[in-house]
Design an enzyme around this catalytic site. Sequence first.
Site, short mmCIF file in Angstrom:
data_model
loop_
_atom_site.label_atom_id
_atom_site.label_comp_id
_atom_site.label_asym_id
_atom_site.label_seq_id
_atom_site.Cartn_x
_atom_site.Cartn_y
_atom_site.Cartn_z
N GLY A 31 4.26 -19.37 52.79
CA GLY A 31 3.39 -20.23 52.05
C GLY A 31 1.81 -20.15 52.77
O GLY A 31 1.54 -19.14 53.30
N ASP A 33 1.07 -21.60 55.33
CA ASP A 33 1.40 -21.30 57.07
C ASP A 33 1.38 -19.95 57.25
O ASP A 33 0.39 -19.58 58.13
CB ASP A 33 2.82 -21.75 57.59
CG ASP A 33 3.12 -22.05 58.88
OD1 ASP A 33 4.19 -22.23 59.33
OD2 ASP A 33 2.07 -21.78 59.65
N1 APR Z 1 -4.37 -21.61 50.53
C1 APR Z 1 -4.39 -22.91 49.89
N2 APR Z 1 -3.18 -23.37 49.37
C2 APR Z 1 -2.07 -22.39 49.33
C3 APR Z 1 -2.22 -21.21 50.12
C4 APR Z 1 -3.54 -20.70 50.40
N3 APR Z 1 -3.65 -19.47 51.03
N4 APR Z 1 -0.94 -20.50 50.04
C5 APR Z 1 -0.15 -21.58 49.52
N5 APR Z 1 -0.77 -22.66 49.20
C6 APR Z 1 -0.19 -23.83 48.47
C7 APR Z 1 1.04 -23.56 47.82
O1 APR Z 1 0.85 -23.31 46.50
C8 APR Z 1 1.63 -25.18 47.71
O2 APR Z 1 1.05 -25.75 46.56
O3 APR Z 1 0.11 -24.67 49.52
C9 APR Z 1 1.06 -25.66 49.09
C10 APR Z 1 2.15 -25.95 50.08
O4 APR Z 1 3.10 -25.15 49.94
P1 APR Z 1 3.85 -24.51 51.19
O5 APR Z 1 2.91 -23.46 52.02
O6 APR Z 1 5.11 -23.92 50.81
O7 APR Z 1 4.18 -25.62 52.15
P2 APR Z 1 5.23 -26.63 52.24
O8 APR Z 1 5.74 -27.09 50.75
O9 APR Z 1 4.27 -27.85 52.95
O10 APR Z 1 6.45 -26.17 53.01
C11 APR Z 1 6.14 -26.04 54.43
O11 APR Z 1 7.06 -23.54 54.35
O12 APR Z 1 5.49 -21.74 54.83
C12 APR Z 1 6.65 -22.65 55.31
O13 APR Z 1 6.30 -22.59 57.58
C13 APR Z 1 6.26 -23.33 56.40
O14 APR Z 1 8.31 -24.04 56.91
C14 APR Z 1 7.11 -24.49 56.44
C15 APR Z 1 7.20 -24.78 54.98
#
Ligand code: APR
Length: 173
Positions: A31, A33
């Site tokens: 995601g 991260d």
């Molecule tokens: N820019 C903005 N928003 C983004 C981007 C980006 N480049 N990539 C993803 N998103 C959005 C997703 O579409 C979602 O709406 O960020 C939001 C949060 O999604 P996740 O990244 O899956 O985060 P989260 O739900 O908090 O889960 C965290 O996921 O990636 C792993 O290491 C992380 O274990 C942790 C978990």
Amino acid sequence: MAIEIIIADITQLDVDAIVNAANPGLLGGGGVDGAIHRAAGPALLEACRALPQVSPGVRCPTGMARITSGFALPARYVIHTVGPVWRGGRAGEPALLASCYRESLRLARSRGIAGIAFPAISCGVYGYPPEQAAAVAIAALRDDLREHGDLRVLLCCFDARMAAVWRAALSPA
Ligand code: APR
């Protein structure tokens, strides 16, 4: 209140700080991260690995935040926060999610940061229903900005569908 909803890739934003939706280990993931680590470069992982573990494998407990440089990102800082995994809403998720926003703003102020962009914390892999997350986040942000002073806050959605949800929460009809 300076809260703005935008649709963008958070790694491209030229703001003082972007917030990472991380996991407690702070060693990257998928995601947003994964996107932040890819854009910041390997130095970000090194900086995260250097952060102390508060318990085995935990550098940032859920609801808390840590700050590092942004390295190759346009943003000067990355504020890493760990949102709650959605477990139906009765395991303290709203309070933990609100804490992510408050703790991120507290860290931002400690570094004199004037502009900060948040992704939709916990609304992806962690399964938090976006409508509920948006209501919690905006209430927490408004309270904090009113109590501790204004900052420019960008809520950075990755697509139009999410932006519609957050815009509805920001100014309910
Ligand atoms: N820019 C903005 N928003 C983004 C981007 C980006 N480049 N990539 C993803 N998103 C959005 C997703 O579409 C979602 O709406 O960020 C939001 C949060 O999604 P996740 O990244 O899956 O985060 P989260 O739900 O908090 O889960 C965290 O996921 O990636 C792993 O290491 C992380 O274990 C942790 C978990």
